[in-house]
Design a protein around this motif. Structure first.
Motif, PDB file in Angstrom:
ATOM      1  N   VAL A 148       0.821  -1.285   0.053  1.00 54.38           N
ATOM      2  CA  VAL A 148       0.098   0.175   0.249  1.00 54.38           C
ATOM      3  C   VAL A 148       0.814   1.227  -0.085  1.00 54.38           C
ATOM      4  O   VAL A 148       1.929   1.172   0.418  1.00 54.38           O
ATOM      5  CB  VAL A 148      -0.980   0.165   1.092  1.00 54.38           C
ATOM      6  N   GLN A 149       0.222   2.313  -0.638  1.00 49.74           N
ATOM      7  CA  GLN A 149       1.048   3.474  -0.623  1.00 49.74           C
ATOM      8  C   GLN A 149       0.302   4.652  -0.917  1.00 49.74           C
ATOM      9  O   GLN A 149      -0.884   4.673  -1.719  1.00 49.74           O
ATOM     10  CB  GLN A 149       2.186   3.472  -2.011  1.00 49.74           C
ATOM     11  N   THR A 150       0.630   5.854  -0.208  1.00 46.13           N
ATOM     12  CA  THR A 150      -0.116   7.032  -0.676  1.00 46.13           C
ATOM     13  C   THR A 150       0.903   7.762  -1.832  1.00 46.13           C
ATOM     14  O   THR A 150       1.975   8.113  -1.429  1.00 46.13           O
ATOM     15  CB  THR A 150      -0.408   7.956   0.514  1.00 46.13           C
ATOM     16  N   SER A 151       0.342   8.097  -2.846  1.00 49.03           N
ATOM     17  CA  SER A 151       1.148   8.567  -3.924  1.00 49.03           C
ATOM     18  C   SER A 151       0.747  10.191  -4.282  1.00 49.03           C
ATOM     19  O   SER A 151      -0.255  10.403  -4.466  1.00 49.03           O
ATOM     20  CB  SER A 151       1.012   7.678  -5.285  1.00 49.03           C
ATOM     21  N   GLN A 152       1.858  10.879  -4.276  1.00 46.80           N
ATOM     22  CA  GLN A 152       1.369  12.166  -4.761  1.00 46.80           C
ATOM     23  C   GLN A 152       2.004  12.610  -5.998  1.00 46.80           C
ATOM     24  O   GLN A 152       3.259  12.487  -6.336  1.00 46.80           O
ATOM     25  CB  GLN A 152       2.020  13.374  -3.689  1.00 46.80           C
ATOM     26  N   MET A 153       1.345  13.023  -6.687  1.00 45.04           N
ATOM     27  CA  MET A 153       1.722  13.478  -8.250  1.00 45.04           C
ATOM     28  C   MET A 153       2.420  14.881  -8.093  1.00 45.04           C
ATOM     29  O   MET A 153       2.275  15.528  -7.254  1.00 45.04           O
ATOM     30  CB  MET A 153       0.366  13.566  -9.073  1.00 45.04           C
ATOM     31  N   PRO A 154       3.117  15.087  -9.303  1.00 44.55           N
ATOM     32  CA  PRO A 154       3.924  16.627  -9.237  1.00 44.55           C
ATOM     33  C   PRO A 154       3.028  17.497  -9.227  1.00 44.55           C
ATOM     34  O   PRO A 154       3.329  18.832  -8.738  1.00 44.55           O
ATOM     35  CB  PRO A 154       4.529  16.518 -10.632  1.00 44.55           C
ATOM     36  N   GLN A 204       2.321 -11.522 -12.623  1.00 43.33           N
ATOM     37  CA  GLN A 204       1.987 -10.198 -13.156  1.00 43.33           C
ATOM     38  C   GLN A 204       1.579  -9.336 -11.965  1.00 43.33           C
ATOM     39  O   GLN A 204       1.586 -10.093 -10.907  1.00 43.33           O
ATOM     40  CB  GLN A 204       0.936  -9.882 -14.108  1.00 43.33           C
ATOM     41  N   ALA A 205       1.688  -8.027 -12.025  1.00 39.37           N
ATOM     42  CA  ALA A 205       1.145  -7.349 -10.724  1.00 39.37           C
ATOM     43  C   ALA A 205      -0.021  -6.421 -11.165  1.00 39.37           C
ATOM     44  O   ALA A 205      -0.085  -5.972 -12.296  1.00 39.37           O
ATOM     45  CB  ALA A 205       2.427  -6.705 -10.193  1.00 39.37           C
ATOM     46  N   ILE A 206      -0.705  -6.068 -10.239  1.00 39.31           N
ATOM     47  CA  ILE A 206      -2.082  -5.307 -10.474  1.00 39.31           C
ATOM     48  C   ILE A 206      -2.057  -4.168  -9.656  1.00 39.31           C
ATOM     49  O   ILE A 206      -1.839  -4.510  -8.198  1.00 39.31           O
ATOM     50  CB  ILE A 206      -3.353  -6.070 -10.449  1.00 39.31           C
ATOM     51  N   GLU A 207      -2.130  -3.019  -9.945  1.00 42.95           N
ATOM     52  CA  GLU A 207      -2.359  -1.701  -9.070  1.00 42.95           C
ATOM     53  C   GLU A 207      -3.647  -1.368  -9.093  1.00 42.95           C
ATOM     54  O   GLU A 207      -3.989  -1.104 -10.165  1.00 42.95           O
ATOM     55  CB  GLU A 207      -1.058  -0.752  -9.259  1.00 42.95           C
ATOM     56  N   MET A 208      -4.277  -1.076  -8.078  1.00 45.28           N
ATOM     57  CA  MET A 208      -5.541  -0.163  -8.022  1.00 45.28           C
ATOM     58  C   MET A 208      -5.181   0.915  -7.078  1.00 45.28           C
ATOM     59  O   MET A 208      -4.641   0.899  -6.178  1.00 45.28           O
ATOM     60  CB  MET A 208      -6.724  -0.888  -7.434  1.00 45.28           C
ATOM     61  N   GLY A 209      -5.983   2.119  -7.264  1.00 42.66           N
ATOM     62  CA  GLY A 209      -5.977   3.214  -6.565  1.00 42.66           C
ATOM     63  C   GLY A 209      -6.979   4.067  -6.636  1.00 42.66           C
ATOM     64  O   GLY A 209      -7.879   3.865  -7.527  1.00 42.66           O
ATOM     65  N   CYS A 210      -7.454   5.051  -5.922  1.00 41.19           N
ATOM     66  CA  CYS A 210      -8.525   5.985  -5.700  1.00 41.19           C
ATOM     67  C   CYS A 210      -7.931   7.364  -5.170  1.00 41.19           C
ATOM     68  O   CYS A 210      -6.706   7.200  -4.567  1.00 41.19           O
ATOM     69  CB  CYS A 210      -9.541   5.415  -5.078  1.00 41.19           C
ATOM     70  N   PRO A 211      -8.676   8.382  -5.543  1.00 33.37           N
ATOM     71  CA  PRO A 211      -8.289   9.639  -5.050  1.00 33.37           C
ATOM     72  C   PRO A 211      -8.311   9.356  -3.201  1.00 33.37           C
ATOM     73  O   PRO A 211      -9.021   8.832  -2.922  1.00 33.37           O
ATOM     74  CB  PRO A 211      -9.560  10.671  -5.332  1.00 33.37           C
ATOM     75  N   VAL A 212      -7.132  10.249  -2.730  1.00 33.55           N
ATOM     76  CA  VAL A 212      -7.206  10.021  -1.308  1.00 33.55           C
ATOM     77  C   VAL A 212      -8.362  10.132  -0.322  1.00 33.55           C
ATOM     78  O   VAL A 212      -8.402   9.451   0.535  1.00 33.55           O
ATOM     79  CB  VAL A 212      -5.841  10.622  -0.950  1.00 33.55           C
ATOM     80  N   GLU A 213      -9.276  10.927  -0.950  1.00 34.96           N
ATOM     81  CA  GLU A 213     -10.431  11.354  -0.061  1.00 34.96           C
ATOM     82  C   GLU A 213     -11.484  10.018   0.133  1.00 34.96           C
ATOM     83  O   GLU A 213     -12.271  10.036   0.875  1.00 34.96           O
ATOM     84  CB  GLU A 213     -11.188  12.492  -0.605  1.00 34.96           C
ATOM     85  N   ASN A 257      -1.179  13.060   6.814  1.00 34.34           N
ATOM     86  CA  ASN A 257       0.151  13.519   6.856  1.00 34.34           C
ATOM     87  C   ASN A 257       0.552  13.792   5.440  1.00 34.34           C
ATOM     88  O   ASN A 257       0.814  12.719   4.921  1.00 34.34           O
ATOM     89  CB  ASN A 257       0.828  12.882   7.518  1.00 34.34           C
ATOM     90  N   PRO A 258       0.610  15.032   4.785  1.00 29.05           N
ATOM     91  CA  PRO A 258       1.165  14.910   3.344  1.00 29.05           C
ATOM     92  C   PRO A 258       2.566  14.593   3.236  1.00 29.05           C
ATOM     93  O   PRO A 258       2.998  14.047   2.127  1.00 29.05           O
ATOM     94  CB  PRO A 258       1.082  16.412   3.404  1.00 29.05           C
TER      95      PRO A 258
END
Length: 479
Positions: free
Chosen positions: A375-381, A407-416, A431-432
């Motif tokens: 798991v990871q919180t990812s911040q774009m530029p 293979q690997a699968i990533e899923m994600g959503c807006p942090v809210e 925590n940003p």
């Protein structure tokens, strides 16, 4: 006076009209306005009322947000990535130049993207030709580098991976075939026999020649491999029913999306049949209810609906029914070499299309711990933040000597939306500083201090100091 918004909307309407081969007179008749008024709208000299916008959306079978510019943003992002290719370095293009092109001439922008894709295909063809010549290999087939996967990915993205006609068809099958919840295989096989005159046989691995499903249209026989578990057998049955019963719907969706290539149409049929099968095995209302209650626990949902991990992941990206939406997910699938074989963005995150993906995505870290969630919180530029999780999957033929592909699968959503997911438990989302800086690709990323950068950013020229070496060849070093 022309406004930028009116110009952009007018350009989109003009593009839609031409794509559907309609004259201004013909479209004006359908909308109940004069051709001269439509001409003014297309040139940004008149605004559109809400009622007229609704009529336009209904005529072209669009959602209002598509007229609002979502396609334009995708075009801008694709153009920026394409212009990140080193062949464009000498032109000093800016993001403002790209946006003007996508806004004022969307048709030309798409044509340029098509031309760039053809260039990439030709370049790959030339590389393969050189390799085969060097190795003394056969040259047959070199040069045929059409990319049907890209066309189908665009089709799915354009519809935001939601096809209401196929959802309704899946629900109709449940009613017409009176499907039970406890023995889908028997009920689906009976429907295949009664409605389509087809028989189902389970075959040993050797007899299937490496396939897991074979359809014989002349004998009206569906053969399934013994390696398929119960849920996968159900999925293949539903897939075949979709191919036989939804052919006209598949064709209409492909034509409306501008797909004409034979291989691309075939792949689109497979993708849409998979969508139909998922709609049958994981009916919308029960599935979205279970997903919310179980906080999108993919493994638990797989057990409940007897479906594979990847099938559940795909189904979660389709929950876009108005008034009953699920969490907006993106999905990326890649192999251990980083080759992206599936991509869809419902979260708004930008996924690499023409070049290698950012190595900081949790997708790549999943290979370090096979079978475990990362798991990871990812911040774009640009500051947008996403909550992402990834896990590896294995595909094999069921025997000791069969091929085992990881293979690997990533899923994600807006942090809210992250708190709605079981995978966010224990993660510091507020925590940003805890968010990991990521990008789309090196060429588009402005982060100059990335230790994993392998190309200079598009926005800055490469400066080489032969006397100084940092952690990355492209990263600046403090004086």
């Amino acid at each position: 006076m022309k406004s930028d918004a009116a110009l952009r909307l007018g350009a989109r309407i003009r593009t839609l009209r031409r794509r559907h081969q309609l004259t201004q007179v013909r479209l004006a008749e359908k909308l109940g306005i004069s051709a001269s008024y439509l001409n003014l709208i297309e040139h940004g000299r008149r605004t559109m009322s809400a009622e007229l916008l609704l009529r336009l959306a209904q005529h072209f079978r669009l959602e209002l947000k598509e007229l609002a510019g979502e396609d334009e943003e995708h075009t801008v992002a694709d153009l920026l990535e394409a212009f990140g290719d080193p062949i464009f370095e000498s032109y000093a293009l800016t993001s403002a130049d790209v946006r003007v092109l996508a806004t004022q001439a969307p048709g030309a922008a798409r044509a340029l993207l098509g031309l760039y894709e053809s260039y990439r295909a030709t370049r790959e063809s030339a590389r393969s030709l050189a390799e085969r010549v060097a190795e003394g290999g056969e040259l047959a087939g070199v040069g045929d580098f059409r990319l049907p996967g890209e066309e189908v990915s665009d089709l799915v993205q354009r519809h935001m991976n939601y096809f209401p006609d196929l959802e309704e068809a899946g629900e109709r099958l449940w009613r017409d075939a009176r499907l039970p919840g406890d023995d889908l295989f028997t009920a689906l096989a009976k429907h295949l026999r009664d409605a389509h005159g087809a028989a189902v046989k389970i075959e040993m691995v050797q007899a299937m020649g490496g396939a897991v499903r074979r359809w014989d249209p002349e004998r009206r026989e569906l053969r399934l491999s013994e390696v398929l578990r119960r849920g996968s057998r159900n999925f293949q049955l539903a897939h075949q029913i979709g191919l036989l019963s939804q052919s006209a719907t598949f064709e209409r969706i492909s034509v409306d999306s501008g797909i004409a290539n034979v291989e691309s149409k075939a792949l689109a049929r497979v993708a849409l049949a998979n969508y139909f099968a998922a709609a049958v095995l994981m009916p919308y209302e029960p599935f979205v209810k279970a997903a919310r209650e179980e906080r999108y626990d993919i493994e638990l949902l797989g057990h409940r609906f007897r479906t594979r991990f990847e099938q559940v992941c795909h189904r979660l990206t389709t929950l876009r029914r108005p008034g009953a939406e699920g969490v907006p997910f993106h999905l990326v699938r890649a192999d251990v070499a980083g080759n992206i074989s599936k991509r869809f963005s419902g979260s708004g995150i930008r996924i690499a299309r023409f070049s290698g993906a950012c190595p900081r995505w949790t997708l790549h870290a999943a290979f370090l711990t096979p079978g475990m969630f990362r798991v990871q919180t990812s911040q774009m530029p640009d500051g947008t933040t996403f909550f992402c999780f990834a896990r590896t999957i294995r595909k094999d033929g069921g025997g000791y000597h069969s091929l085992h592909a990881m293979q690997a699968i990533e899923m994600g959503c807006p942090v809210e939306f992250a708190r709605e997911l079981v995978y966010s438990d224990g993660v510091d989302l507020e925590n940003p500083a805890a968010a990991k800086p990521v990008g789309v690709t090196c060429r588009l990323c402005e982060r100059s201090d990335c230790e994993q950068r392998v190309f200079p950013p598009l926005q800055a020229s490469m400066k080489v100091d032969e006397n100084v070496r940092g952690v990355s060849f492209y990263a600046p070093v403090r004086k």
